[in-house]
Write a protein that holds these residues in place. Structure first.
Motif, PDB file in Angstrom:
ATOM      1  N   ALA A  70      -8.488  -3.004  14.040  1.00 38.98           N
ATOM      2  CA  ALA A  70      -9.600  -2.520  14.867  1.00 38.98           C
ATOM      3  C   ALA A  70     -10.621  -1.759  14.019  1.00 38.98           C
ATOM      4  N   GLU A  74     -14.451  -2.997  13.328  1.00 38.85           N
ATOM      5  CA  GLU A  74     -15.577  -2.111  13.652  1.00 38.85           C
ATOM      6  C   GLU A  74     -16.467  -1.892  12.434  1.00 38.85           C
ATOM      7  N   ASN A  75     -15.860  -1.881  11.248  1.00 32.78           N
ATOM      8  CA  ASN A  75     -16.620  -1.699  10.002  1.00 32.78           C
ATOM      9  C   ASN A  75     -17.094  -3.021   9.397  1.00 32.78           C
ATOM     10  N   HIS A  76     -16.816  -4.130  10.084  1.00 34.25           N
ATOM     11  CA  HIS A  76     -17.237  -5.472   9.642  1.00 34.25           C
ATOM     12  C   HIS A  76     -16.759  -5.797   8.232  1.00 34.25           C
ATOM     13  N   LYS A 105     -12.864  -8.965  19.547  1.00 37.51           N
ATOM     14  CA  LYS A 105     -13.233  -7.740  20.280  1.00 37.51           C
ATOM     15  C   LYS A 105     -13.158  -7.957  21.784  1.00 37.51           C
ATOM     16  N   THR A 118      -8.935   0.242  21.687  1.00 36.89           N
ATOM     17  CA  THR A 118     -10.153   0.846  22.234  1.00 36.89           C
ATOM     18  C   THR A 118     -10.376   2.229  21.629  1.00 36.89           C
ATOM     19  N   HIS A 121     -11.454   1.764  17.948  1.00 37.92           N
ATOM     20  CA  HIS A 121     -12.866   1.354  17.879  1.00 37.92           C
ATOM     21  C   HIS A 121     -13.776   2.564  18.124  1.00 37.92           C
ATOM     22  N   GLU A 125     -16.607   4.016  15.684  1.00 38.63           N
ATOM     23  CA  GLU A 125     -17.980   3.937  16.185  1.00 38.63           C
ATOM     24  C   GLU A 125     -18.596   5.323  16.375  1.00 38.63           C
ATOM     25  N   CYS A 187     -20.924 -10.415  15.338  1.00 42.05           N
ATOM     26  CA  CYS A 187     -22.003  -9.459  15.514  1.00 42.05           C
ATOM     27  C   CYS A 187     -23.188 -10.088  16.263  1.00 42.05           C
ATOM     28  N   CYS A 191     -23.517  -7.489  18.853  1.00 45.10           N
ATOM     29  CA  CYS A 191     -24.201  -6.364  18.218  1.00 45.10           C
ATOM     30  C   CYS A 191     -25.700  -6.354  18.526  1.00 45.10           C
TER      31      CYS A 191
END
Length: 192
Positions: A70, A74-76, A105, A118, A121, A125, A187, A191
């Motif tokens: 996760a 989140e950090n790709h 996701k 969750t 993440h 984030e 993304c 995103c």
């Protein structure tokens, strides 16, 4: 193009060589990211030490991989998502549906693991400023306050590797190619 070398055991700085030998014994090869970390033996040692500590948390192996995946998603971090997808499925024996939901996701089929994903993440984030509903839902799912801190440890580990890999650009090892992940595609869907 990266300005960083991906070291082997033979050409790594001397202080990194025994650390890479340990990785060779553990994985059967030296993962490219660890070869990149060898540029700074201190950073390589720190990453390995944090990983060893995270392995000792009260989180199960599957829960640990949920945290690591996760955070990486989140950090790709394309490299780390592939690695932890493989480790989740083959080392921790996580159900493929859980790993696939994480990678996309989407909600996880297991409610407790979904609360963990969750929360993780949100930790990434919101840069650790998780309070209120996100924290309450994590605790209500059956996790302890100690496990809140353990998630922080896992996020710390992945922040180190994810950020370093964004700079190193370690090529994905052939051993992890089956779990290659495309962050830009994800993304572009979520995103915008």
């Amino acid at each position: 193009m990266s300005q960083f070398n991906i070291y082997s055991i033979q050409n790594a700085p001397l202080a990194a060589q025994p650390l890479l030998e340990g990785a060779q014994q553990k994985f059967g090869f030296v993962p490219n990211l660890l070869g990149g970390f060898a540029e700074s033996p201190t950073v390589l040692q720190a990453y390995l030490d944090i990983g060893a500590l995270f392995d000792r948390t009260s989180l199960t192996p599957v829960e640990q991989q949920v945290v690591l995946l996760a955070a990486s998603i989140e950090n790709h971090c394309i490299y780390c998502v592939a690695v932890h997808s493989m480790l989740a499925k083959h080392k921790a024996k996580a159900d493929a549906a859980i790993v696939n939901a994480l990678r996309e996701k989407q909600p996880l089929p297991d409610k407790k693991l979904d609360a963990l994903a969750t929360f993780t993440h949100a930790m990434v984030e919101q840069r650790g400023k998780v309070t209120g509903i996100a924290l309450d839902n994590f605790i209500a799912a059956g996790y302890s306050r100690a496990q809140v801190m353990e998630v922080v440890l896992g996020v710390t580990m992945k922040t180190l590797s994810n950020y370093a890999n964004h700079i190193i650009h370690a090529p994905l090892d052939s051993q992890f190619q089956a779990e290659a992940w495309d962050a830009p595609a994800l993304c572009s869907k979520q995103c915008a």
